[in-house]
Design an enzyme around this catalytic site. Structure first.
Site, mmCIF file in Angstrom:
data_model
loop_
_atom_site.group_PDB
_atom_site.id
_atom_site.type_symbol
_atom_site.label_atom_id
_atom_site.label_comp_id
_atom_site.label_asym_id
_atom_site.label_seq_id
_atom_site.Cartn_x
_atom_site.Cartn_y
_atom_site.Cartn_z
ATOM 1 N N ASP A 182 0.838 -1.196 0.000
ATOM 2 C CA ASP A 182 0.000 0.000 0.000
ATOM 3 C C ASP A 182 0.879 1.254 0.000
ATOM 4 O OD1 ASP A 182 -2.299 1.436 0.011
ATOM 5 O OD2 ASP A 182 -2.764 1.133 2.133
ATOM 6 N N CYS A 216 -7.890 -1.821 -5.805
ATOM 7 C CA CYS A 216 -6.935 -2.017 -4.710
ATOM 8 C C CYS A 216 -7.753 -1.774 -3.451
ATOM 9 C CB CYS A 216 -5.724 -1.103 -4.848
ATOM 10 S SG CYS A 216 -6.095 0.607 -5.311
ATOM 11 N N SER A 217 -7.294 -0.938 -2.562
ATOM 12 C CA SER A 217 -8.094 -0.634 -1.377
ATOM 13 C C SER A 217 -9.030 0.546 -1.638
ATOM 14 C CB SER A 217 -7.179 -0.334 -0.188
ATOM 15 O OG SER A 217 -7.926 -0.030 0.960
ATOM 16 N N ALA A 218 -8.460 1.661 -2.088
ATOM 17 C CA ALA A 218 -9.279 2.844 -2.395
ATOM 18 C C ALA A 218 -9.657 2.914 -3.867
ATOM 19 C CB ALA A 218 -8.531 4.116 -1.991
ATOM 20 N N ILE A 220 -7.535 3.973 -6.323
ATOM 21 C CA ILE A 220 -6.947 5.155 -6.965
ATOM 22 C C ILE A 220 -5.425 5.083 -7.114
ATOM 23 C CG2 ILE A 220 -8.815 6.727 -6.352
ATOM 24 C CD1 ILE A 220 -7.171 7.726 -4.010
ATOM 25 N N GLY A 221 -4.717 4.489 -6.161
ATOM 26 C CA GLY A 221 -3.250 4.487 -6.184
ATOM 27 C C GLY A 221 -2.683 3.389 -7.062
ATOM 28 N N ARG A 222 -2.726 2.163 -6.559
ATOM 29 C CA ARG A 222 -2.231 1.024 -7.330
ATOM 30 C C ARG A 222 -3.071 0.800 -8.586
ATOM 31 N NH1 ARG A 222 -1.646 -2.706 -1.942
ATOM 32 N NH2 ARG A 222 -3.303 -1.303 -1.259
#
Length: 415
Positions: A182, A216-218, A220-222
């Site tokens: 993360d 991913c989790s949100a 937006i990032g990965r």
């Protein structure tokens, strides 16, 4: 001869401009309305309060009482690519997740996080891990595991998604990258590209299917990193000159906050430069990626590099790897790529095992807390009802006694 992107990369590295470039992108990104995500009835469908889909690009559930899901359709027309970027499903949104997969005619789900990371639950377990199927009665779907191919840093599941009402079934590929930390980046461009091209080879990203669901989790990032690299490589295949910053700004019109850290932005450049070698006709490059990724080793778990926490954005930390920036960073892109791909295997394995133990412990602690909370709720319910039931029992005894006495009285009078 270095390409334009390679020269840009070298310049950004030499001048240490990744943080300023990242901030430029943030400042130039447009903000669009996202009112539906803030409706009271939708708040428990959002994993993070400050990561919401824009109203104009949100995926709408069809034939549902509430059409909201925290997911965005990112449509890059010039690349003929469409992605659905979404958060890691919550326990109460797994049913909506599979409804979306069905309605959008998705062929593959790309998962870039683990269920538990750094002792925090990042995603619900929305697919079966054994022969027992999972039922989602709220939306009328069941999911069954058909096969599992476990590699050192990713796993491919073949799932059967069934519409319980119609009996129709579809096969869904589930590509799970298991070692991407993360707020961080994969271990090397080689391992990431090996994974990306596995997804590509399945045909799941082609326009003749529904959009692939990437999370991913949100979301937006990965997820943003994966989509940006794939999009840029498609544009390069078409012979277009690309401006990575502009492509990212265009993608951010569909979902807020894509690419969460300067490190992820830098890694995206590295992966695009390395991936371009395959596009230019280097037939041996994919074989080299596979060898460097060591995918056939026993599975290991991710370890996150130490971070310097600099600020918050979208409820998430922006971290830069703790590294001494020296003139060695200017020794050439090839050596940087190679250095990124190398690691101390023994040390890495020990760290990964420790991280896995922590994750397992955290999951057990959470389950224990849930059981304790449930027992406490039961105890409180019993304490609430106990005096009422006692009084009701006492009154019942009095009423029964009165009834018996009254009956005997009338019997005696009758005699």
């Amino acid at each position: 001869m270095p390409t334009t992107i390679e020269r840009e990369f070298e310049e950004l590295d030499t001048q240490r401009r990744w943080q300023p470039l990242y901030l430029e992108i943030r400042n130039e990104s447009h903000d669009y309305p996202h009112r539906v995500a803030k409706f009271p009835e939708n708040r428990n469908r959002n994993r993070y309060r400050d990561v919401s889909p824009y109203d104009h690009s949100r995926v709408k559930l069809q034939n549902a009482e509430n059409d909201y899901i925290n997911a965005s359709l990112v449509d890059i027309e010039e690349a003929q690519r469409s992605y659905i970027l979404t958060q890691g499903p919550l326990p109460n949104t797994c049913c909506h997740f599979w409804l979306m997969v069905w309605q959008q005619k998705t062929k593959a789900v790309v998962m870039l996080n683990r269920i538990v990371e750094k002792e925090s639950v990042k995603c619900a377990q929305y697919w079966p891990t054994d022969d027992q199927e999972m039922l989602f009665k709220e939306t009328g779907f069941s999911v069954k595991l058909l096969s599992e191919d476990v590699k050192s840093y990713y796993t491919v599941h073949l799932l059967q998604l069934e519409n319980i009402n119609s009996g129709e079934t579809r096969t869904i590929s589930h590509f799970h990258y298991t070692t991407w930390p993360d707020f961080g980046v994969p271990e090397s461009p080689a391992s990431f590209l090996n994974f990306l091209f596995k997804v590509r080879e399945s045909g799941s990203l082609n326009p003749d299917h529904g959009p692939a669901v990437i999370h991913c989790s949100a979301g937006i990032g990965r997820s943003g990193t994966f989509s940006l690299v794939d999009t840029c490589l498609v544009l390069m295949e078409k012979g277009d000159d690309i401006n990575i910053k502009q492509v990212l700004l265009n993608m951010r019109k569909y979902r807020m906050g894509l690419i969460q850290t300067p490190d992820q932005l830098r890694f995206s450049y590295m992966a695009i430069i390395e991936g371009a070698k395959c596009i230019k006709g280097d037939s041996s490059i994919q074989k080299r990626w596979k060898e460097l990724s060591k995918e056939d080793l026993s599975p290991a778990f991710d370890h996150s590099p130490n971070k310097i926490m600099t600020e918050k954005y979208n409820g998430n930390r922006i971290g830069l790897e703790e590294e001494k920036l020296t003139g060695d960073r200017c020794t050439g892109l090839s050596s940087k790529m190679q250095d990124t791909m190398e690691e101390n295997s023994e040390s890495a394995l020990r760290k990964r095992i420790r991280e896995d133990r922590k994750a397992t412990t955290a999951q057990k602690v959470q389950q224990m807390k849930q059981r304790l909370n449930e027992n406490e709720r039961k105890r409180k319910r019993w304490l609430y009802w106990q005096p009422i039931l006692t009084k009701m029992g006492f009154m019942s005894v009095i009423l029964v006694g009165a009834f018996v006495g009254w009956t005997l009285f009338f019997q005696q009078n009758a005699l």
